[in-house]
Structures are given as structure tokens and as C-alpha cells.
Design a protein around this motif. Structure first.
Motif, mmCIF file in Angstrom:
data_model
loop_
_atom_site.group_PDB
_atom_site.id
_atom_site.type_symbol
_atom_site.label_atom_id
_atom_site.label_comp_id
_atom_site.label_asym_id
_atom_site.label_seq_id
_atom_site.Cartn_x
_atom_site.Cartn_y
_atom_site.Cartn_z
ATOM 1 N N SER A 111 -29.652 -41.318 -26.845
ATOM 2 C CA SER A 111 -29.371 -41.469 -28.267
ATOM 3 C C SER A 111 -28.124 -42.293 -28.556
ATOM 4 C CB SER A 111 -29.225 -40.089 -28.924
ATOM 5 O OG SER A 111 -30.434 -39.371 -28.840
ATOM 6 N N SER B 71 -36.456 -33.756 -26.597
ATOM 7 C CA SER B 71 -36.299 -34.599 -27.779
ATOM 8 C C SER B 71 -34.817 -34.693 -28.123
ATOM 9 C CB SER B 71 -37.084 -34.016 -28.954
ATOM 10 O OG SER B 71 -36.944 -34.832 -30.105
ATOM 11 N N ARG C 217 -35.559 -40.618 -29.180
ATOM 12 C CA ARG C 217 -35.591 -39.170 -28.973
ATOM 13 C C ARG C 217 -35.872 -38.818 -27.519
ATOM 14 N NH1 ARG C 217 -32.458 -38.161 -31.137
ATOM 15 N NH2 ARG C 217 -32.813 -35.922 -31.170
#
Length: 476
Positions: free
Chosen positions: A322, A186, A330
Motif C-alpha cells: 500500500s 487485503s 490491496r
């Protein structure tokens, strides 16, 4: 009163007093139908300032243990023991006792200010939504069928996406790897957290860049690690300083952001990269390479990552989408030796049972599509324009007051104030004028710096933001 405060203790006096009263409530020293000692009386008896007792009662009131009523004084809360004699937990104590440390107060303040107020945001380390490939992602989600499973996926992440990332890092980052050596995370933040928690133990010594984003992360202290700093100059860290640190402290791991480093924007010199890899191999020091920005090179140059030069498997490579696609996806990844990836994968599964299948599908299709190279070209062009805007604005409004390094990629500009100023007062003055940034001390040991992120605002807002910052500087 027999009890006394311990002035040699590291615990604040008001907390000692609050603890004493809480214990007295529990053991019956203080009765439910009687008021507690007055602030003035308790201050006199204990030989402390009245404000200290006030703070102690504030703490007890916040925990639901006491009530204050004008004319009646401070009473034990009537709700502290209900009909089932259930007591409210002292949540403040639990919060303070947790081993996972909070962000620095300044970092928390910046986050809250950027969330709740209409400020020109030169602080948040992400690109603006107008640079996200929104239309392309809509095309993917509307025109292609989702063929994945909505159940738990492979612990290391979707096999198709890991295969796509294998091809991606080969083409764009010159890294040869295999899907079995990749873990989907993530974002990069989770990747760093997994490395710290799984591969290091309390007391281990690690080396961090100074300044750096890693300096700002409490996870190293939360894990009980000893952190040692390596100064960053125009060519990155000096490998010989790493060697000196290792000989003195036995460095167990080094964390680096070699390309368009956050916050300085520097690129670690090729000779220094080679020397770091030599030291890593000679002394068995693992290198964690965080690479969010290498694809943002304004010239389009493919800059070699440390991992692409790693012939011995000494580098754990971390990257994400990102900063180059969308932070909300994520999607991040770690590339490393299979046993390490399996260990980190096991830990990630304990935390969240693996990554969400839907966002993995979107990320995979975008990376494979013709949209991706066009998007990266557009992103570089726009970031370069914004870099030029912030440089131009600094020259216009603060030409004599600042020095800075103009980066050739990434999203940050590291700016030095020539005249020392109180950085907290400067931040407050800037916020009052409607602009926010990151003070240098949150990212390193030098306080006379600030970090401006130029990817969050458009060129007009950047110009206005630097103007307001300059007004704040000149007001102090």
C-alpha cells in the motif's frame, strides 16, 4: 404520568424518553389517531428541559415512528403499520448496538473532508497517485497474459505470489521464510484485524505504542481487549516499560511499528529490538510487527526488521504494498508460524473466500520485474524531496512555534506545538483555510501534537499547506 426518567442511568435522558414513547406506541398507551403529548407538556411532566424532549422526538422521527405537522403536533406515523402490519426497524438502535465500534468522530470528519472538498491533504496516510508506478503496471497488464484462475484461489493466497514474497522479504527485509508461512491479506489493516479476532479474547491485555496508528484503531476496543500504552521516544519504546507492564497486567501481545514509526518517524534502536526479543522469548509474549515503511529509507539503507532477528518464531510480521506501490492493489501479507497462518487463513476464508486472483497476479509480476527496484529508488527520492519541503516550510512559517523530528524515511512528520491550543478549533480554522492534517490526540495521549503526511501532496502544495496551517495557528 407514572413513568419517570432514571437520572442515575448512563443512558441519555432523551433516549430514555424516546424508548418510553416507542414502548407506549407498541403497547397501545399512545393511540394512532391521537397526537402525542406536546413537547412543553412532556417536559413539564418529566421535569426535563424542553430541548431534551425535542431530541427524543427527533430520534423517533429519524426512526420513522412519528410525524410532525405544524398546527397538529406530533403524531404516530401513518406508515408505522402498513396493510400487512409491517413495522420499520429502529435502525439507529441497531447501529448503536453493534459490537464493532466506529472510528473516532475526528477521524470520520477528516475522511469526509478529504473526500468531498478540495483541500491540501496533509492527513491521508498514503502516497499520491503520481508516485504510483502507473506506467509500469500498464506495461505488465498489457504485455503479459493473465495465466491464473478466476475461481477461488488457495486460502492463504496464490502460491506463486507467496513464493515471490518469500524471495522479496529475503532480499529486501532479511527475512527467511517459506510460502506455507505466508497469508495474503487485503492490506495490513485486515492482517491486524485477523490477528486481534483470532488470537486474542475479551479481557486480554495488549501493549500499544503511544503515539501510534494502532492507538487510532477501534478494533482493540471492539474485541474487548485491555490496551496499555508504551511511550515512544527518539529511539522507540523502552523495553523495560514493557516488562513492568507485563508484570502488572500479564501482557498477551505487543503491537509495534519499529521502522519509521507512524506517526513519529522514529526507528526502534537496535539494542531495544534485541531486548524486546529477549523479553518476548523469556515471557512468551508474541510481537506483532507492522512494517509499511522500511523500504522507504532515504539513504537506501536496509534496516533490519524485528522478524529478521527473530530466531524463535515469536514475531508475526505484517507488511503490504500500500505505501510502496499502490494502495488500491490491496495486497498485504502476514508471516508467522504455520499453525497461526492456517488459523488466520481459515478466518479470512470465512470473511471473503480468499484474495482476488487478478490483483495478486499484477502484484506478483511487478515484484518480480525490473520495474520494482527502479520504482523504489524513485519513490525514496521523491519522498525525501517532500520531507525536505515540509521541513523547510515549517522553518519558514512556524520556526518559533513548533518542534519536530525530521524522519529519514516513511511518509509522516510528527510536530509539536510549543504553545497549547485548542486542537479542535485549530483543525476547524485550518480546514477553513483549505488544509487538513491529523490532530495528535487521535494517535496518542498528547494533544499538543499534529501529524503531517508529506507523501500525498507535491512540494508546492506542501509549502502552501504549511503556510495556511501557520495562519490558522496564529489566528487563535
Amino acid at each position: 404520568m407514572e413513568w419517570r426518567t432514571d437520572r442515575k442511568s448512563k443512558e441519555p435522558l432523551y433516549k430514555q424518553i424516546a424508548g418510553y414513547i416507542e414502548s407506549g406506541i407498541a403497547d397501545g398507551t399512545f393511540l394512532l389517531d391521537k397526537p402525542l403529548p406536546s413537547e412543553r407538556f412532556l417536559a413539564h411532566e418529566l421535569g426535563v428541559n424542553r430541548s431534551t424532549v425535542v431530541a427524543a422526538y427527533d430520534e423517533l422521527e429519524a426512526n420513522g415512528l412519528v410525524e410532525r405537522k405544524k398546527g397538529s403536533g406530533t403524531m404516530i406515523s401513518k406508515d408505522i403499520w402498513g396493510i400487512n402490519r409491517k413495522r420499520m426497524p429502529s435502525w439507529n438502535r441497531y447501529i448503536e448496538a453493534g459490537s464493532f465500534l466506529p472510528n473516532l468522530p475526528v477521524t470520520q470528519r477528516i475522511r469526509k473532508e478529504t473526500e468531498g472538498n478540495n483541500l491540501i491533504n496533509l492527513a491521508s496516510g498514503e502516497v499520491s497517485e503520481d508516485l504510483f508506478p502507473v506506467q509500469s503496471l500498464r506495461e505488465i497488464t498489457s504485455s503479459r497474459s493473465f495465466i491464473g484462475s478466476l475461481g477461488y484461489d488457495h486460502p492463504q493466497g496464490n502460491a506463486v505470489l507467496r513464493g515471490t514474497i518469500t524471495n522479496h522479504v529475503k532480499q529486501y527485509r532479511k527475512i527467511d521464510t517459506h510460502p506455507s508461512s505466508i497469508l495474503i491479506t487485503s492490506g495490513a489493516q485486515q492482517a491486524i484485524h485477523l490477528v486481534v479476532q483470532c488470537l486474542l479474547k475479551p479481557g486480554d491485555a495488549v501493549a500499544l505504542e503511544d503515539p501510534s496508528y494502532s492507538y487510532n484503531l477501534p478494533i482493540f476496543q471492539s474485541a474487548g481487549l485491555r490496551t496499555f500504552l508504551l511511550p515512544v521516544d527518539k529511539d522507540g519504546i523502552n523495553p523495560e516499560e514493557l516488562l513492568a507492564l507485563h508484570k502488572k497486567h500479564r501482557i498477551r501481545m505487543i503491537f509495534l511499528n519499529p521502522v519509521f514509526q507512524n506517526p513519529t518517524g522514529t526507528v526502534l534502536h537496535i539494542n531495544r529490538r534485541k531486548r524486546i526479543l529477549e523479553l518476548s522469548s523469556e515471557y512468551g509474549i508474541p510481537v506483532v510487527e507492522d512494517d509499511p515503511y522500511s523500504l522507504t529509507s532515504f539513504s537506501g539503507e536496509k534496516i533490519s526488521t524485528l522478524k529478521s532477528m527473530d530466531n524463535n518464531g515469536n514475531v508475526l510480521y505484517i507488511s503490504s504494498l500500500s505505501k510502496i506501490v499502490a494502495s488500491g492493489l490491496r495486497i498485504g501479507w502476514i508471516i508467522g508460524p504455520k499453525p497461526v497462518i492456517e488459523r488466520l487463513s481459515d478466518a479470512k476464508q470465512q470473511v471473503d473466500f480468499g484474495h482476488g486472483s487478478f490483483t495478486q497476479w499484477i502484484a506478483n509480476d511487478f515484484l518480480e520485474s525490473e520495474y520494482f527496484p527502479a520504482h523504489i529508488t524513485y519513490l525514496r527520492e521523491q519522498l525525501e524531496k517532500r520531507r525536505d519541503a515540509i521541513v523547510s516550510s515549517l522553518n519558514e512559517f512556524l520556526h518559533k512555534e513548533v518542534e519536530y523530528f525530521s524522519p529519514n524515511g516513511g511518509i509522516h512528520l510528527w510536530c509539536k506545538l510549543k504553545v497549547p491550543l485548542n486542537e479542535i478549533k485549530l483543525l476547524e480554522e485550518s480546514i477553513k483555510r483549505g488544509v487538513i492534517y491529523v490532530p495528535g490526540s487521535t494517535l496518542g495521549t498528547n494533544k499538543e501534537y499534529v501529524r503531517f503526511t508529506f507523501a500525498r501532496e507535491n512540494e508546492a502544495s506542501i509549502h502552501e499547506g504549511i503556510k495556511r496551517f501557520a495562519e490558522a495557528v496564529k489566528s487563535l
